[in-house]
Design a protein around this motif. Structure first.
Motif, PDB file in Angstrom:
ATOM      1  N   THR A  63       0.832  -1.211   0.000  1.00 55.82           N
ATOM      2  CA  THR A  63       0.000   0.000   0.000  1.00 55.82           C
ATOM      3  C   THR A  63       0.865   1.259   0.000  1.00 55.82           C
ATOM      4  O   THR A  63       0.344   2.361   0.008  1.00 55.82           O
ATOM      5  CB  THR A  63      -0.928   0.013   1.229  1.00 55.82           C
ATOM      6  N   ALA A  64       2.200   1.077   0.010  1.00 53.68           N
ATOM      7  CA  ALA A  64       3.101   2.230  -0.026  1.00 53.68           C
ATOM      8  C   ALA A  64       2.942   2.962  -1.351  1.00 53.68           C
ATOM      9  O   ALA A  64       2.760   2.342  -2.398  1.00 53.68           O
ATOM     10  CB  ALA A  64       4.550   1.776   0.159  1.00 53.68           C
ATOM     11  N   GLU A  65       3.002   4.290  -1.301  1.00 53.31           N
ATOM     12  CA  GLU A  65       2.742   5.091  -2.491  1.00 53.31           C
ATOM     13  C   GLU A  65       3.703   4.759  -3.634  1.00 53.31           C
ATOM     14  O   GLU A  65       3.297   4.623  -4.787  1.00 53.31           O
ATOM     15  CB  GLU A  65       2.860   6.578  -2.134  1.00 53.31           C
ATOM     16  N   LYS A  66       4.983   4.560  -3.321  1.00 56.86           N
ATOM     17  CA  LYS A  66       5.980   4.365  -4.381  1.00 56.86           C
ATOM     18  C   LYS A  66       5.885   3.004  -5.055  1.00 56.86           C
ATOM     19  O   LYS A  66       6.285   2.858  -6.207  1.00 56.86           O
ATOM     20  CB  LYS A  66       7.386   4.587  -3.839  1.00 56.86           C
ATOM     21  N   ASP A  67       5.399   1.983  -4.326  1.00 65.12           N
ATOM     22  CA  ASP A  67       5.268   0.671  -4.966  1.00 65.12           C
ATOM     23  C   ASP A  67       3.876   0.074  -4.737  1.00 65.12           C
ATOM     24  O   ASP A  67       3.724  -1.125  -4.563  1.00 65.12           O
ATOM     25  CB  ASP A  67       6.361  -0.297  -4.484  1.00 65.12           C
ATOM     26  N   LYS A 116       5.406  -3.622  -9.801  1.00 65.12           N
ATOM     27  CA  LYS A 116       6.590  -2.769  -9.944  1.00 65.12           C
ATOM     28  C   LYS A 116       7.663  -3.127  -8.916  1.00 65.12           C
ATOM     29  O   LYS A 116       7.377  -3.808  -7.921  1.00 65.12           O
ATOM     30  CB  LYS A 116       6.192  -1.296  -9.830  1.00 65.12           C
ATOM     31  N   PRO A 117       8.915  -2.705  -9.133  1.00 66.74           N
ATOM     32  CA  PRO A 117       9.996  -3.010  -8.192  1.00 66.74           C
ATOM     33  C   PRO A 117       9.653  -2.543  -6.770  1.00 66.74           C
ATOM     34  O   PRO A 117       8.920  -1.574  -6.573  1.00 66.74           O
ATOM     35  CB  PRO A 117      11.189  -2.236  -8.760  1.00 66.74           C
ATOM     36  N   MET A 118      10.210  -3.259  -5.792  1.00 70.22           N
ATOM     37  CA  MET A 118       9.895  -2.992  -4.386  1.00 70.22           C
ATOM     38  C   MET A 118      11.178  -2.976  -3.564  1.00 70.22           C
ATOM     39  O   MET A 118      12.033  -3.852  -3.717  1.00 70.22           O
ATOM     40  CB  MET A 118       8.964  -4.082  -3.861  1.00 70.22           C
ATOM     41  N   ALA A 119      11.307  -1.995  -2.672  1.00 67.89           N
ATOM     42  CA  ALA A 119      12.460  -1.937  -1.776  1.00 67.89           C
ATOM     43  C   ALA A 119      12.274  -2.940  -0.651  1.00 67.89           C
ATOM     44  O   ALA A 119      11.199  -3.008  -0.037  1.00 67.89           O
ATOM     45  CB  ALA A 119      12.622  -0.531  -1.220  1.00 67.89           C
TER      46      ALA A 119
END
Length: 200
Positions: A63-67, A116-119
């Motif tokens: 649910t993080a905005e970037k991923d 998408k890629p995820m940290a």
């Protein structure tokens, strides 16, 4: 004087009674006529929330905005409780009013399964250690510098793509004298957390 019911009337009465019993006697229906699920169906529909260490979680969605929308699984594999010596040698400074604590080390495999890629560091906030006294704590975050733990190095924050995974060790602090009873995965306030019980 006794009156005899004609056979046709008697047959109609029996048929009506049988129909009424059929309508009312169905164990799956409630008194108001609405169907209610059987125990078997409700059990099978209930989502599983408890797993053994080494079993992956169901697929989760970031649910993080970037991923946002990235899909992944978490697999806690090992849990060990550290010692007072580990705490003393960690480099952490403790206020004299703080209760004595010991570290709990949790090894987890994060696997990227889609999107998408995820940290890899994005998993930090959702894991929780629950103790045998019911206390819950999240992974330790050191704002200045870093803590040092034996056999639990600070993980490198990698960017993962579909099919990639990373093994991560995190330290959690619990009150001295308590034991880790489970690793939990927070799922928001409307769902039960997932749990991986820890055998003593």
């Amino acid at each position: 004087m006794h009156l005899r019911t004609p056979r046709t009337a008697l047959a109609a009465t029996v048929a009506a009674l049988a129909l009424a019993l059929t309508a009312c006697g169905n164990g799956g229906d409630s008194a108001d006529g609405k169907a209610r699920p059987s125990e078997g169906r409700s059990e099978s529909a209930k989502a599983r929330t408890s797993f053994r260490l080494g079993e992956p979680s169901p697929i989760k969605e970031s649910t993080a905005e970037k991923d946002k929308g990235t899909k992944y699984t978490l697999t806690p594999t090992k849990v060990e409780t550290g010692t007072k010596a580990d705490m003393a040698n960690s480099g952490l400074k403790r206020d004299k009013d703080d209760e004595p604590q010991v570290p709990v080390y949790v090894w987890t495999t994060l696997r990227h399964v889609g999107g998408k890629p995820m940290a890899s560091g994005d998993m930090d906030d959702d894991l929780i250690v629950r103790t045998d006294k019911g206390k819950r704590t999240r992974a330790l975050i050191v704002l200045l510098g870093e803590a040092k733990w034996p056999d639990c190095p600070t993980p490198e924050n990698k960017t993962l793509r579909p099919g990639q995974s990373q093994k991560i060790c995190k330290a959690f602090l619990i009150p001295e004298g308590q034991k880790a009873s489970a690793v939990e995965l927070f799922q928001g306030f409307s769902k039960e957390p997932l749990e991986w019980p820890v055998s003593s």
